[in-house]
Structures are given as C-alpha cells and as structure tokens.
Design an enzyme around this catalytic site. Structure first.
Site, PDB file in Angstrom:
ATOM      1  N   SER A  49       1.896  -6.202   7.240  1.00 13.33           N
ATOM      2  CA  SER A  49       0.450  -6.123   7.466  1.00 13.33           C
ATOM      3  C   SER A  49      -0.312  -6.805   6.338  1.00 13.33           C
ATOM      4  CB  SER A  49       0.017  -4.656   7.571  1.00 13.33           C
ATOM      5  OG  SER A  49       0.589  -4.042   8.708  1.00 13.33           O
ATOM      6  N   LEU A  70       5.440   0.407   3.461  1.00 14.14           N
ATOM      7  CA  LEU A  70       4.567  -0.132   2.413  1.00 14.14           C
ATOM      8  C   LEU A  70       3.606  -1.195   2.939  1.00 14.14           C
ATOM      9  CD1 LEU A  70       7.241  -0.443  -0.439  1.00 14.14           C
ATOM     10  CD2 LEU A  70       5.486   1.328  -0.201  1.00 14.14           C
ATOM     11  N   LYS A 111       0.856  -1.192   0.000  1.00 14.00           N
ATOM     12  CA  LYS A 111       0.000   0.000   0.000  1.00 14.00           C
ATOM     13  C   LYS A 111       0.889   1.239   0.000  1.00 14.00           C
ATOM     14  CE  LYS A 111       0.731   1.610   4.325  1.00 14.00           C
ATOM     15  NZ  LYS A 111       1.291   2.932   4.657  1.00 14.00           N
ATOM     16  N   ASP A 146      -2.657  -1.207  10.086  1.00 11.61           N
ATOM     17  CA  ASP A 146      -2.827  -1.268   8.630  1.00 11.61           C
ATOM     18  C   ASP A 146      -3.494  -2.565   8.157  1.00 11.61           C
ATOM     19  OD1 ASP A 146      -1.748   1.221   8.070  1.00 11.61           O
ATOM     20  OD2 ASP A 146       0.290   0.461   7.783  1.00 11.61           O
ATOM     21  N   ALA A 193      10.206  -3.021   6.520  1.00  9.78           N
ATOM     22  CA  ALA A 193      10.398  -1.753   7.239  1.00  9.78           C
ATOM     23  C   ALA A 193      10.505  -0.587   6.269  1.00  9.78           C
ATOM     24  CB  ALA A 193      11.657  -1.835   8.125  1.00  9.78           C
TER      25      ALA A 193
END
EC number: 2.7.1.148
Length: 284
Positions: A103, A99, A10, A136, A96
């Site tokens: 999640s 993005l 994302k 998220d 890390a």
C-alpha cells in the site's frame, strides 16, 4: 528527470473491528502511525506508453499484481496520460507482513507520478484514488499519525506518539488478510480497545499509557492460526519491550521501547529464532 519517493511502513497502535458491512468489508477504527523502515521508489518517464517495474527483490510481482503498477495504470487512465514510466522499487519492507508495504508503494507511486507528470492533483484526490487500490493506501498517501475509520479510508490526522524505538519482527510465514478477516467474528470480541484512551495518551505525551492502550482485535485469530506469532509476541514481552502488539493482520509483531539500552537484548533474543528483525524509530 527522475523522481524519488520514500514509502514507509505503518504500524497499528490500535485496530478495532466494529461490524461486518453490507459491502463485504468490515467497519474498522484504527490508529496508525509510520516507522522508519521504508521502500524507495525511483520513477523516470519513458518515451513510449508503457509501465515497467523492476526491483532488486526476487520475490515480488512486477506486473499488474504489483500495487505500484496498479497505481501507475490508475493515474494514467484517470488523467489520460499518454506517457510511459519506469519504476524501480528498492524493497526493504517485508511482504505480507501487516506493515502495508504494498500500500505504501502504491501511495508513493501516486505521489511521485503526480510530480513527474505535473498533474497537480490535490492530496485529498490522491487519497480518493488510493482508496480504489486498497484500504491502507489513503493513509500511506498522507503519512503521519491518524485515526482511520470506515474500511480504513476515512482519516483524521492526530498528533504523533511520543518518540521511541520500535522493534519489528516477522516470523518466516505469510498471513492472508482475507483469511484472518474471514475467520474473525465481531461477536467474539471480549473487550474493544479504546481509541479515545489512545488519543488521550498521545495528546498527553504519555509513553506508558500509549503502551498500555495498545490493542488489536485481530490478534486472537492470527495467534490461534499461527503459533509462531504467539511465541514471537511472548518472547518480545519477556525480553523487556515496553509495549508489544501484532500489526494489522500480522504476522509482524512490534515492540515499543523507550530506552536504547534495552535494544541489544531484545534484538539478539529475537534473532535466535527470527531472521527478519528490524530496529527503527517512530516517524514523527
């Protein structure tokens, strides 16, 4: 039987922090969408009651520190599933990186195990489960494009942004979301980005206004802590991306590009000092 799930990355078109909450989290308003850079999960039932995760990536944990592992344990405990599962995680999203790779893996595990074990859990209930794993995760369960409020778990689906190319670039550093939020001060925000303006731009299909409405209040903290991220953002702007923003707490910077002809110059220019550069499409 094997179940396969895609776990897309994302990006935050907008990230605003409104206040610090009494529970220690921050009240946020975000507009998130997904891009076609994805991990893939393969899930297979095991005869014994255990969770095993493997991956081709040698740099991620394969035990209870892994969010997909946590998702499997949560769904087993909550619905009293006495079966085991083997999960192979084909990792493509940088870790890390801002993005939501971990999640999205957790969300894919929830969706996949719901199918594998025929639990028939409604999507809304999967989102509630996901919120226990991370802010998220609920968005990653549903995908699409959405306004996220609360600590990120309250979702309002909206239309997809205008289709475009997305250039993602991650410098060779990892950023701790907790550290960035720890140094962030709401009182230090000069001007909050406007979610209403971004939604309007998306509804009108105005690529130019989407680019003009990009905003992330965490940028100021991360750019001060990590000069490499500032350099990356400035380089992407100079190379001709139409709209440029850091995603999440960083360190990944993305550029929205409308014309395919611009991509080689941007990609090659960024690869000069950044190995992890991806050219993908917006998922609509």
């Amino acid at each position: 039987m094997k179940i396969y799930e895609k776990a897309p990355a994302k990006i935050n078109l907008l990230l605003d922090v409104l206040r610090k909450r009494e529970d220690g989290f921050h009240e946020v308003e975000m507009i998130m969408t997904m891009v076609d850079l994805a991990d893939r999960l393969e899930m297979q039932e095991l005869p014994r009651d255990t969770i095993i995760i493997s991956s081709q990536a040698g740099y991620i944990p394969l035990d209870e520190k892994n969010l997909a592992f946590q998702a499997a344990r949560l769904i087993k405990d909550r619905y009293d599933v006495r079966k085991g599962v083997y999960i192979h995680l084909d990792k493509k999203i940088p870790v890390a990186a801002g993005l939501a790779g971990g999640s999205s893996d957790a969300a894919a595990a929830l969706r996949g195990l719901n199918r594998l074990w025929e639990l028939n859990i409604p999507e809304e209930e999967l989102c509630t489960l996901g919120a226990e794993l991370g802010s998220d995760v609920p968005f990653c369960v549903t995908g699409g494009t959405a306004i996220a409020t609360g600590r990120g778990e309250r979702l309002e689906p909206i239309e997809s942004p205008p289709q475009c190319w997305v250039v993602l670039a991650k410098p060779p550093i990892n950023v701790s979301t907790a550290d960035v939020y720890g140094k962030f001060r709401v009182a230090g925000i000069g001007q909050h980005p406007s979610a209403a303006d971004m939604v309007s731009a998306i509804q009108r299909g105005s690529f130019a206004d989407v680019c003009g409405g990009l905003g992330n209040v965490l940028e100021s903290v991360t750019l001060d802590l990590y000069p490499e991220v500032r350099q990356l953002k400035e380089s992407m702007i100079r190379l001709g991306a139409d709209g440029v923003l850091m995603s999440g707490s960083g360190p990944t910077v993305f550029g929205l590009v409308s014309k395919e002809g611009k991509l080689p110059r941007i990609y090659n220019g960024l690869r000069g000092f950044c190995k992890e550069v991806y050219v993908v499409r917006m998922l609509t």
